[in-house]
Design a protein around this motif. Structure first.
Motif, PDB file in Angstrom:
ATOM      1  N   LEU A 108       0.835  -1.206   0.000  1.00 12.50           N
ATOM      2  CA  LEU A 108       0.000   0.000   0.000  1.00 12.50           C
ATOM      3  C   LEU A 108       0.868   1.254   0.000  1.00 12.50           C
ATOM      4  N   ILE A 109       1.919   1.271   0.834  1.00 10.65           N
ATOM      5  CA  ILE A 109       2.820   2.424   0.884  1.00 10.65           C
ATOM      6  C   ILE A 109       3.537   2.590  -0.449  1.00 10.65           C
ATOM      7  N   ASP A 110       3.980   1.480  -1.018  1.00 15.67           N
ATOM      8  CA  ASP A 110       4.701   1.521  -2.292  1.00 15.67           C
ATOM      9  C   ASP A 110       3.825   2.066  -3.412  1.00 15.67           C
ATOM     10  N   LEU A 111       2.589   1.606  -3.472  1.00 12.14           N
ATOM     11  CA  LEU A 111       1.686   2.071  -4.529  1.00 12.14           C
ATOM     12  C   LEU A 111       1.406   3.566  -4.397  1.00 12.14           C
ATOM     13  N   ALA A 112       1.287   4.041  -3.174  1.00  6.66           N
ATOM     14  CA  ALA A 112       1.005   5.462  -2.977  1.00  6.66           C
ATOM     15  C   ALA A 112       2.217   6.326  -3.302  1.00  6.66           C
ATOM     16  N   GLN A 113       3.390   5.924  -2.841  1.00  5.28           N
ATOM     17  CA  GLN A 113       4.567   6.772  -2.957  1.00  5.28           C
ATOM     18  C   GLN A 113       5.210   6.713  -4.334  1.00  5.28           C
ATOM     19  N   ARG A 114       5.240   5.546  -4.952  1.00  2.00           N
ATOM     20  CA  ARG A 114       5.999   5.403  -6.194  1.00  2.00           C
ATOM     21  C   ARG A 114       5.125   5.213  -7.430  1.00  2.00           C
ATOM     22  N   TYR A 115       3.833   4.895  -7.223  1.00  2.00           N
ATOM     23  CA  TYR A 115       2.939   4.684  -8.359  1.00  2.00           C
ATOM     24  C   TYR A 115       1.738   5.617  -8.356  1.00  2.00           C
ATOM     25  N   ASP A 116       1.724   6.545  -7.389  1.00  2.00           N
ATOM     26  CA  ASP A 116       0.660   7.556  -7.321  1.00  2.00           C
ATOM     27  C   ASP A 116      -0.725   6.898  -7.326  1.00  2.00           C
ATOM     28  N   TYR A 117      -0.856   5.821  -6.546  1.00  2.00           N
ATOM     29  CA  TYR A 117      -2.130   5.096  -6.476  1.00  2.00           C
ATOM     30  C   TYR A 117      -2.465   4.856  -5.005  1.00  2.00           C
ATOM     31  N   PRO A 118      -3.010   5.857  -4.339  1.00  2.00           N
ATOM     32  CA  PRO A 118      -3.302   5.715  -2.910  1.00  2.00           C
ATOM     33  C   PRO A 118      -4.501   4.806  -2.660  1.00  2.00           C
ATOM     34  N   LEU A 119      -4.350   3.921  -1.720  1.00  2.00           N
ATOM     35  CA  LEU A 119      -5.419   3.029  -1.286  1.00  2.00           C
ATOM     36  C   LEU A 119      -5.667   3.235   0.204  1.00  2.00           C
ATOM     37  N   GLN A 120      -6.685   2.583   0.735  1.00  2.00           N
ATOM     38  CA  GLN A 120      -7.045   2.746   2.141  1.00  2.00           C
ATOM     39  C   GLN A 120      -6.648   1.497   2.931  1.00  2.00           C
ATOM     40  N   TRP A 121      -6.105   1.711   4.135  1.00  2.00           N
ATOM     41  CA  TRP A 121      -5.900   0.581   5.036  1.00  2.00           C
ATOM     42  C   TRP A 121      -6.971   0.605   6.105  1.00  2.00           C
ATOM     43  N   TRP A 122      -7.681  -0.499   6.235  1.00  2.00           N
ATOM     44  CA  TRP A 122      -8.682  -0.652   7.286  1.00  2.00           C
ATOM     45  C   TRP A 122      -8.143  -1.620   8.331  1.00  2.00           C
ATOM     46  N   ASP A 123      -8.192  -1.231   9.601  1.00  2.00           N
ATOM     47  CA  ASP A 123      -7.826  -2.188  10.642  1.00  2.00           C
ATOM     48  C   ASP A 123      -8.969  -3.177  10.841  1.00  2.00           C
ATOM     49  N   ARG A 124      -8.766  -4.103  11.766  1.00  2.00           N
ATOM     50  CA  ARG A 124      -9.752  -5.159  11.955  1.00  2.00           C
ATOM     51  C   ARG A 124     -11.133  -4.600  12.305  1.00  2.00           C
ATOM     52  N   THR A 125     -11.162  -3.564  13.132  1.00  2.00           N
ATOM     53  CA  THR A 125     -12.451  -2.990  13.535  1.00  2.00           C
ATOM     54  C   THR A 125     -13.148  -2.329  12.348  1.00  2.00           C
ATOM     55  N   GLN A 126     -12.404  -1.555  11.567  1.00  2.00           N
ATOM     56  CA  GLN A 126     -12.998  -0.920  10.387  1.00  2.00           C
ATOM     57  C   GLN A 126     -13.521  -1.961   9.402  1.00  2.00           C
ATOM     58  N   LEU A 127     -12.742  -3.021   9.213  1.00  2.00           N
ATOM     59  CA  LEU A 127     -13.174  -4.058   8.290  1.00  2.00           C
ATOM     60  C   LEU A 127     -14.446  -4.732   8.771  1.00  2.00           C
ATOM     61  N   ARG A 128     -14.521  -5.039  10.077  1.00  2.00           N
ATOM     62  CA  ARG A 128     -15.727  -5.708  10.595  1.00  2.00           C
ATOM     63  C   ARG A 128     -16.956  -4.820  10.447  1.00  2.00           C
ATOM     64  N   GLY A 129     -16.766  -3.524  10.317  1.00  2.00           N
ATOM     65  CA  GLY A 129     -17.900  -2.650  10.058  1.00  2.00           C
ATOM     66  C   GLY A 129     -18.514  -2.864   8.687  1.00  2.00           C
ATOM     67  N   GLN A 130     -17.742  -3.447   7.752  1.00  2.00           N
ATOM     68  CA  GLN A 130     -18.239  -3.702   6.404  1.00  2.00           C
ATOM     69  C   GLN A 130     -18.355  -5.192   6.082  1.00  2.00           C
ATOM     70  N   LEU A 131     -17.512  -6.017   6.687  1.00  2.00           N
ATOM     71  CA  LEU A 131     -17.450  -7.445   6.375  1.00  2.00           C
ATOM     72  C   LEU A 131     -17.622  -8.239   7.658  1.00  2.00           C
ATOM     73  N   ASP A 132     -18.704  -8.981   7.763  1.00  2.00           N
ATOM     74  CA  ASP A 132     -19.013  -9.681   9.006  1.00  2.00           C
ATOM     75  C   ASP A 132     -18.352 -11.063   9.023  1.00  2.00           C
ATOM     76  N   SER A 133     -17.011 -11.044   9.097  1.00  2.00           N
ATOM     77  CA  SER A 133     -16.237 -12.278   9.206  1.00  2.00           C
ATOM     78  C   SER A 133     -15.131 -12.068  10.225  1.00  2.00           C
ATOM     79  N   PRO A 134     -14.907 -13.029  11.108  1.00  2.00           N
ATOM     80  CA  PRO A 134     -13.840 -12.895  12.104  1.00  2.00           C
ATOM     81  C   PRO A 134     -12.472 -13.322  11.578  1.00  2.00           C
ATOM     82  N   ARG A 135     -12.363 -13.699  10.311  1.00  2.00           N
ATOM     83  CA  ARG A 135     -11.187 -14.395   9.808  1.00  2.00           C
ATOM     84  C   ARG A 135     -10.003 -13.466   9.502  1.00  2.00           C
ATOM     85  N   TYR A 136     -10.241 -12.187   9.264  1.00  2.00           N
ATOM     86  CA  TYR A 136      -9.218 -11.353   8.636  1.00  2.00           C
ATOM     87  C   TYR A 136      -8.694 -10.276   9.578  1.00  2.00           C
TER      88      TYR A 136
END
Length: 428
Positions: A145-173
């Protein structure tokens, strides 16, 4: 899997689109400016681009439009290719790797533009999450994610486990790398929409017309059992189904079976409780799981690749257990459909596009990332035929080696190698 010459494999995809009348098979001899082999995304994209430029295009398909991977895949349209950007940098250097990544973004824009411009009803949804299971995978994703943002001008979002569980109801990730620019669609509906657009632009598509021989020369020919097409240029877009047409291409790809299931209808509320923002999701294991929701509120769940080219034993049960490992709350839910098909992989997982001869072009080796990239491939080949080869020249600089072992041993060798990667995923 269905054999060559048959209709679409039974699947939720095939059952959820309107029936399309068979296009007339090729009979007799004809001529064209360009003849295309294969009515998947690559061939259809090339045919559409060339027909829009005024070329006479004939497309030959052994079965039906979208019969192969283009009509059976997981439906996840992702920026990039089957390999990571650091692999591209190792293969072609930083400058060309950056150009190739920008081309993949062009492919996503092209996909969205064609859906809108040709009014293709294929259930497009925004958003894709790559999800780690192990700490090693999380570290890899965060660094990428850092590489894509800094060297390829393609920023993405990092979601921690809590943020992810807000969208995806799985305990696996452990979290997610979320890309709002990628997404998912109905793959067979998209292929059929591309075919209609190509025909509206003037391309002629012949189904049930398997090519038996490529005859190279000043005006190459594609020969079927009932006719031939002689053209100024030929585009080979058969991918995992070439079957002797061009041995030097076949040696550089390997057919890999991949499988998808569709659950019983869950109902809107229950389906949305699983993936609240309707994104597509894929983990980053070597033998990965990937999933998304359908328009009729099913869970579409894929994975369980077979590198032996044979379906795994007890496939429905295996897929059901994997689905329930991700979503334990679906313990009472069965898979109503299970289907599969081949994708083609290269040794380095990078795309293999180029020229066999000055008038025979090809694109293959999408390595599981073909929805946006294959549309781009068709456009890139069409540009080169029309005299604008700058983008194809960059792809041709990617080196590709044949799989070791020849026809007899290359599959057993690949199975052994993949077993190591699966063991690595299981242990750390």
């Amino acid at each position: 899997m269905t054999a060559a010459g048959e209709a679409h494999a039974p699947s939720w995809y095939a059952d959820s689109v309107p029936a399309v009348a068979l296009r007339q098979p090729l009979t007799g001899d004809t001529t064209a400016d360009i003849c295309v082999l294969g009515a998947g995304y690559t061939g259809l994209s090339a045919a559409l681009t060339l027909a829009e430029r005024g070329y006479r295009v004939v497309l030959l398909e052994a079965n039906r439009v979208g019969w192969g991977a283009s009509g059976r895949n997981g439906g996840q349209a992702i920026v990039g290719y089957g390999c990571e950007v650091d692999t591209l940098e190792h293969l072609v250097g930083a400058e060309d790797a950056r150009a190739l990544f920008e081309f993949s973004r062009d492919g996503m824009r092209l996909l969205r533009d064609r859906i809108a411009r040709h009014q293709i009803d294929c259930d497009w949804r925004d958003g894709h999450a790559s999800v780690p299971i192990k700490p090693r995978q999380e570290r890899m994703l965060r660094a990428g994610l850092i590489d894509l943002a800094q060297r390829y001008d393609y920023p993405l979002q990092w979601w921690d486990r809590t943020q992810l569980r807000g969208q995806l109801d799985s305990p696996r990730y452990r979290g997610a790398m979320f890309d709002p620019h990628s997404g998912h669609l109905h793959p067979l509906a998209y292929a059929q929409g591309l075919a209609r657009a190509a025909e509206a632009a003037g391309a002629v598509i012949h189904e049930q017309s398997p090519v038996l021989q490529l005859i190279r020369g000043a005006r190459p020919q594609l020969r079927t059992a009932h006719g031939t097409v002689t053209a100024d240029h030929v585009v080979i877009a058969g991918n995992a189904w070439l079957e002797g047409i061009a041995p030097e291409l076949e040696s550089r790809i390997m057919p890999v079976g991949t499988y998808i299931g569709a659950s019983a209808v869950l109902g809107q509320a229950r389906a949305q409780s699983l993936i609240r923002n309707d994104m597509a999701v894929a983990d980053v294991s070597w033998a990965l799981d990937y999933f998304r929701l359908s328009r009729d509120h099913r869970l579409l769940f894929g994975g369980q690749a077979s590198y032996s080219a044979l379906p795994p034993p007890g496939l429905r049960g295996v897929m059901t257990r994997r689905m329930r490992a991700v979503f334990p709350q679906l313990a009472d839910v069965e898979l109503e459909y299970v289907w599969g098909g081949y994708v083609d992989i290269t040794r380095n997982r990078a795309p293999h596009w180029g020229r066999l001869t000055p008038n025979v072009y090809f694109a293959q080796g999408f390595s599981g990332h073909g929805i946006a990239a294959a549309g781009l491939a068709g456009q890139v080949l069409a540009e080169a035929i029309a005299g604008q080869a700058e983008r194809l020249d960059v792809f041709e600089r990617i080196p590709h080696r044949p799989f070791p072992g020849g026809r007899m041993l290359r599959t057993p060798l690949l199975v052994a190698a993949m077993s190591w990667y699966k063991l690595r995923d299981a242990l750390w």
